[in-house]
Design an enzyme around this catalytic site. Sequence first.
Site, PDB file in Angstrom:
ATOM      1  N   LYS A  43       0.837  -1.216   0.000  1.00 30.71           N
ATOM      2  CA  LYS A  43       0.000   0.000   0.000  1.00 30.71           C
ATOM      3  C   LYS A  43       0.869   1.263   0.000  1.00 30.71           C
ATOM      4  CE  LYS A  43      -2.026  -1.112   3.851  1.00 30.71           C
ATOM      5  NZ  LYS A  43      -1.311  -2.374   4.163  1.00 30.71           N
ATOM      6  N   ARG A 122      -9.406   1.374   9.260  1.00 29.45           N
ATOM      7  CA  ARG A 122      -8.900   0.041   9.557  1.00 29.45           C
ATOM      8  C   ARG A 122      -9.954  -0.815  10.243  1.00 29.45           C
ATOM      9  NH1 ARG A 122      -3.316   0.422   9.335  1.00 29.45           N
ATOM     10  NH2 ARG A 122      -2.254  -1.523   9.744  1.00 29.45           N
ATOM     11  N   ARG A 194      11.669  -1.115  10.395  1.00 27.29           N
ATOM     12  CA  ARG A 194      10.616  -0.859  11.377  1.00 27.29           C
ATOM     13  C   ARG A 194      10.643  -1.905  12.489  1.00 27.29           C
ATOM     14  NH1 ARG A 194       5.029   0.443   8.280  1.00 27.29           N
ATOM     15  NH2 ARG A 194       4.245  -1.043   9.817  1.00 27.29           N
ATOM     16  N   ARG A 205      -0.010  -8.739  13.310  1.00 28.22           N
ATOM     17  CA  ARG A 205      -0.630  -7.737  12.423  1.00 28.22           C
ATOM     18  C   ARG A 205      -1.538  -8.409  11.392  1.00 28.22           C
ATOM     19  NH1 ARG A 205       4.725  -5.334  10.533  1.00 28.22           N
ATOM     20  NH2 ARG A 205       3.535  -4.069   9.071  1.00 28.22           N
TER      21      ARG A 205
END
Length: 250
Positions: A43, A122, A194, A205
């Site tokens: 994304k 989300r 990250r 996630r």
Amino acid sequence: MDAQNKIDRARWFEGSSANTSPPTGDLHQPWRLVLLGAPGVGKGTQGELLCQRLEICHISTGDLFRAAGNRKGGDQTPAMADAMKYMRHGDLVPDSVVWELVREQSDFLRSRKGFLLDGFPRTLAQAERLQLFMDDEKLSLTAVVDYEMPQAEITMRLSGRRICAQCKSVFHVTWRPPKTEGVCDDCGGRLYRRDDDNPASIAIRLEAYKHSTSPLIQFYKDLGLLTPVDAVGPADEVFARTMAALQARA
Ligand code: AP5
């Protein structure tokens, strides 16, 4: 990547008082896009390409959360400080607080040039809140792009990801390596990995995505906005597929 557009992505969360010029250029319509898809599906990568081509502002709530975490208390907006209280206790940030973070930037949502939302909404509650705002402002989304990819490829993508600390450009150690290791091609900034790009966090996630975000697919299908795009293959091919799918809707 257009330098001004990169600066806008890094600065949008500083609020409308930041030294941010809206991207300029000719547009056939104000594109107001939402990108959906599991973590690592691309994304952020596609968001950069789309914003460059369509000259719209890239709004990433993931960037916003990371920025809030890196700021000292006095430099945080009220919604950032609120979100940090939950995160410090290890609690999920409630939808109402996430919405406040986005609402603080509502000038970007009202921009006549359009916007691209990456990582928001989300949850169903966030999607409904955004819809209310759009209705109140008499604005409408152009399309919701849903990137589809088998789970097996996701871990490979995320574990090799590197991000520029300065301009937020996204690289991959194998598929999009920087010319000089650890240095951003676009601005010379430092590249970092990250904290949540490790196997344990990736599994959490993906699970959160399955439970909280995948119901949005039906929500946007019912609104006639869902635009599925196959995310497998090189980034330029995925981008070409996305543009073709958007043009088919225009
Ligand atoms: P966020 O930053 O939004 O993370 P995410 O949704 O997990 O998505 P990612 O950024 O990990 O992946 P991406 O799809 O953008 O992939 P990318 O382009 O980088 O959010 C982080 C956290 O913040 C969340 O987990 C949550 O806790 C919190 N949060 C955020 N928003 C929230 C909200 N609204 N409500 C509540 N909490 C929220 O690509 C990945 C890698 O693959 C890169 O290395 C890239 O170079 C490579 N790649 C990309 N495309 C290709 C390709 N075509 N071929 C090969 N490699 C590719």
